[in-house]
Design a protein around this motif. Structure first.
Motif, PDB file in Angstrom:
ATOM      1  N   GLU A 207       0.832  -1.203   0.000  1.00 41.17           N
ATOM      2  CA  GLU A 207       0.000   0.000   0.000  1.00 41.17           C
ATOM      3  C   GLU A 207       0.871   1.260   0.000  1.00 41.17           C
ATOM      4  O   GLU A 207       0.562   2.245  -0.688  1.00 41.17           O
ATOM      5  CB  GLU A 207      -0.922  -0.009   1.221  1.00 41.17           C
ATOM      6  N   TRP A 210       2.267   1.849  -3.466  1.00 41.54           N
ATOM      7  CA  TRP A 210       1.228   2.376  -4.360  1.00 41.54           C
ATOM      8  C   TRP A 210       0.998   3.861  -4.095  1.00 41.54           C
ATOM      9  O   TRP A 210       0.857   4.648  -5.035  1.00 41.54           O
ATOM     10  CB  TRP A 210      -0.055   1.569  -4.148  1.00 41.54           C
ATOM     11  N   TRP A 226      -5.494   0.929 -12.562  1.00 43.21           N
ATOM     12  CA  TRP A 226      -6.058   0.808 -11.218  1.00 43.21           C
ATOM     13  C   TRP A 226      -6.355  -0.639 -10.834  1.00 43.21           C
ATOM     14  O   TRP A 226      -6.566  -0.939  -9.653  1.00 43.21           O
ATOM     15  CB  TRP A 226      -7.344   1.634 -11.107  1.00 43.21           C
ATOM     16  N   LYS A 228      -4.260  -2.893 -10.723  1.00 42.04           N
ATOM     17  CA  LYS A 228      -3.089  -3.376  -9.999  1.00 42.04           C
ATOM     18  C   LYS A 228      -2.975  -2.790  -8.598  1.00 42.04           C
ATOM     19  O   LYS A 228      -1.998  -3.043  -7.895  1.00 42.04           O
ATOM     20  CB  LYS A 228      -1.820  -3.051 -10.794  1.00 42.04           C
ATOM     21  N   ARG A 229      -3.983  -2.039  -8.194  1.00 43.39           N
ATOM     22  CA  ARG A 229      -3.939  -1.438  -6.867  1.00 43.39           C
ATOM     23  C   ARG A 229      -4.046  -2.542  -5.816  1.00 43.39           C
ATOM     24  O   ARG A 229      -4.934  -3.395  -5.889  1.00 43.39           O
ATOM     25  CB  ARG A 229      -5.096  -0.464  -6.701  1.00 43.39           C
TER      26      ARG A 229
END
Length: 423
Positions: A207, A210, A226, A228-229
């Motif tokens: 996280e 990202w 998004w 791949k978030r």
């Protein structure tokens, strides 16, 4: 059925056996019996009294106190007759106590096939594997419980054989217990806990990575993938290892709901209560049979009520048609009498001074009178009744039974009685 006791008799009865056992004999709850004892100031054994007596310890009986001022000295117990399911449950317990049996090869094949499907299945996000194929046992458990499930199913199917129920594999739907007349479905599942997810170090690092990427590209978000978030789950699902077996739900009017769920507890395990599960299967089957009989009786009663209403409508229809025919004949007789009174008033001798139109009117009335008198002879009435299908076995000609919103509508009347021949 109400049973009457004196306070002394009921006091001796209460101290002769446990309250739960006494409640079953009366078909009541032990709470209801305790209320009766409090109402009549009758002492009851305290908690643990029966266990001490069974262990051989010295116990004492609390003596009966004086009756309350408004007590008449009579204890009335509204005992209930045991229902059909209670009798079936007692028979099932007798069978279980008097016999021991084993499961058949067919049952082993169904159980083995179910376990094989579970072992080949992949666990869901909740950590459970599922068997939902037609002809197999409906299960949803954790992989670690599969071996134990096999032992449970073997013991349950063996106990069910004692109750004359075999495990069968239908073409459609899950495996079921059957005795040749009634089928009882069942399923097994494992309970789970839902816990708040605690992010791991790798999830926190993903996280953070990202977020740093978004910070670098805050002016160019339009080309970010998004999908791949990193997504951190909110909850964790953990199987508890406690299994639950659930039978078909059946409700019978006038009977208490039979037990249909059997769960693992701190001490009680499904392996230990396999006999109780088999007894539950027998009771559920009896409930289905009783439910079917009640439904058939309701259908018979409804059909008989409908038949009686149809008979009443048919009778009313016939009486209406006959009444219409009688009214028509009476009108003709009344017309005949009036015509007979009318003719002499206008009859004139033939001559040069006769009124020709009156003479023609007189002739026409005479012909009409003759036709009316001829129409009510026995021969002509027979033909008229035959054409209109009256006063015979076909009196209900064109009768239609109608029902509107579940209630019978009045019959349809067809006043088609031909008054007289024409021409």
């Amino acid at each position: 059925m109400t049973k009457a006791f004196t306070r002394e008799e009921f006091h001796a009865l209460v101290w002769s056996r446990p309250m739960t056992q006494l409640a079953k004999e009366f078909g009541l709850s032990d709470v209801a019996l305790h209320k009766s004892c409090r109402k009549h100031a009758i002492p009851t054994p305290p908690a643990g009294w029966w266990a001490k007596q069974k262990a051989g310890k010295k116990v004492s009986v609390t003596p009966l106190r004086a009756a309350p001022p408004d007590d008449d000295g009579k204890v009335l117990i509204a005992a209930r007759q045991p229902g059909v399911l209670a009798g079936e449950r007692a028979k099932a317990r007798d069978r279980a106590a008097g016999d021991q049996g084993g499961h058949s090869p067919d049952e082993c094949e169904i159980v083995s096939a179910t376990l094989a499907v579970l072992r080949r299945s992949h666990a869901s996000h909740m950590g459970l594997v599922t068997c939902a194929r037609d002809g197999l046992i409906r299960c949803e458990i954790a992989p670690a419980s599969i071996d134990r499930l096999g032992r449970i199913l073997g013991q349950v199917t063996s106990a069910a054989c004692i109750q004359d129920f075999n495990l069968v594999s239908p073409d459609k739907g899950p495996a079921r217990f059957t005795n040749g007349m009634d089928d009882v479905g069942f399923s097994l599942s494992e309970t789970f806990q839902r816990l708040k997810h605690q992010p791991t170090a790798s999830e926190l690092a993903a996280e953070a990575k990202w977020d740093r990427m978004l910070e670098r590209r805050r002016n160019g978000w339009f080309d970010i993938d998004w999908s791949k978030r990193p997504v951190t789950p909110e909850w964790d699902w953990r199987p508890t290892g406690k299994l639950s077996l659930e039978l078909d739900h059946v409700w019978v009017a006038g009977e208490p709901s039979p037990r249909r769920t059997f769960n693992d507890a701190k001490v009680q395990r499904l392996e230990v209560i396999a006999t109780e599960v088999a007894i539950g299967v027998a009771v559920i089957a009896a409930a289905k049979r009783q439910q079917r009989l009640q439904r058939e009786n309701r259908e018979k009663a409804a059909e008989e009520a409908r038949r009686q209403r149809e008979i009443a409508q048919r009778t009313e229809y016939i009486e209406q048609r006959r009444g219409a025919a009688l009214t028509s004949i009476l009108r003709e007789l009344e017309e005949i009498e009036k015509l007979k009174e009318l003719l002499p008033k206008f009859c004139e001798p033939d001559g040069e001074h006769a009124h020709p139109r009156v003479v023609e009117f007189d002739r026409w009335v005479s012909r009409r009178l003759a036709d009316l008198e001829s129409a009510i002879t026995a021969e002509n009435l027979e033909r008229r009744f035959d054409r209109s299908k009256l006063f015979g076995s076909d009196d209900d000609h064109d009768f239609v039974f109608r029902a509107v919103q579940g209630r019978d509508a009045p019959p349809i009347y067809r006043h088609d009685f031909d008054r007289r021949p024409t021409g």
